[in-house]
Write a protein that holds these residues in place. Sequence first.
Motif, PDB file in Angstrom:
ATOM      1  N   GLY A 163       0.817  -1.200   0.000  1.00 56.77           N
ATOM      2  CA  GLY A 163       0.000   0.000   0.000  1.00 56.77           C
ATOM      3  C   GLY A 163       0.850   1.248   0.000  1.00 56.77           C
ATOM      4  O   GLY A 163       2.065   1.212   0.195  1.00 56.77           O
ATOM      5  N   LYS A 164       0.198   2.348  -0.212  1.00 57.66           N
ATOM      6  CA  LYS A 164       0.890   3.635  -0.306  1.00 57.66           C
ATOM      7  C   LYS A 164       1.377   4.121   1.057  1.00 57.66           C
ATOM      8  O   LYS A 164       2.430   4.748   1.152  1.00 57.66           O
ATOM      9  N   GLN A 180      -8.158  10.648   7.544  1.00 57.83           N
ATOM     10  CA  GLN A 180      -8.251  10.057   8.883  1.00 57.83           C
ATOM     11  C   GLN A 180      -8.748   8.616   8.799  1.00 57.83           C
ATOM     12  O   GLN A 180      -8.249   7.735   9.497  1.00 57.83           O
ATOM     13  N   LYS A 181      -9.698   8.368   7.913  1.00 59.79           N
ATOM     14  CA  LYS A 181     -10.251   7.024   7.757  1.00 59.79           C
ATOM     15  C   LYS A 181      -9.174   6.033   7.310  1.00 59.79           C
ATOM     16  O   LYS A 181      -9.040   4.940   7.868  1.00 59.79           O
ATOM     17  N   GLN A 214      -5.159   1.742   8.187  1.00 61.70           N
ATOM     18  CA  GLN A 214      -3.802   1.241   8.014  1.00 61.70           C
ATOM     19  C   GLN A 214      -3.159   0.911   9.360  1.00 61.70           C
ATOM     20  O   GLN A 214      -2.486  -0.114   9.497  1.00 61.70           O
ATOM     21  N   LEU A 215      -3.371   1.771  10.352  1.00 63.35           N
ATOM     22  CA  LEU A 215      -2.830   1.516  11.679  1.00 63.35           C
ATOM     23  C   LEU A 215      -3.445   0.258  12.292  1.00 63.35           C
ATOM     24  O   LEU A 215      -2.743  -0.550  12.906  1.00 63.35           O
ATOM     25  N   ARG A 216      -4.738   0.073  12.121  1.00 62.50           N
ATOM     26  CA  ARG A 216      -5.393  -1.134  12.643  1.00 62.50           C
ATOM     27  C   ARG A 216      -4.845  -2.391  11.986  1.00 62.50           C
ATOM     28  O   ARG A 216      -4.626  -3.409  12.654  1.00 62.50           O
ATOM     29  N   GLU A 217      -4.631  -2.341  10.676  1.00 64.24           N
ATOM     30  CA  GLU A 217      -4.090  -3.506   9.969  1.00 64.24           C
ATOM     31  C   GLU A 217      -2.677  -3.831  10.453  1.00 64.24           C
ATOM     32  O   GLU A 217      -2.346  -5.001  10.673  1.00 64.24           O
TER      33      GLU A 217
END
Length: 124
Positions: A18-19, A47-48, A53-56
């Motif tokens: 991902g980016k 923000q979404k 990304q942080l959760r993943e």
Amino acid sequence: MKKTYHLGVEATLAVISGKWKPQLLCHLSVQPQRTCDLRRMLPDISQKVLTQQLRELEDDGIIDRQVLGDRAPFKVVYSLTETGRSLGKILLQMSLWGEQRANELPNVEIENDHAGFNHLLETL
């Protein structure tokens, strides 16, 4: 359900693809960061998407999420786990390759101060 990969690189890309994920990991390699700090360093991320990304990355065991404070608004701080820090060499090599490639192209420029990668080099 067990995931099956045909190459080890597939397993790596499943985590860092991902980016935004590689950029997030580079910023977190310098020091633990709050969500607002990450947003400031990556102004084009929504923000979404940042939250997703942080959760993943947290689900994959790459980063740790720590909630600080007794009442709202809570302070949330993200940091690399030991597994996340082990990605340092990979990210460093990706950055060096990208810089070399950019130098070969006439209309590409990379601006950075290498602060995160200098820190990565110290910890490797």
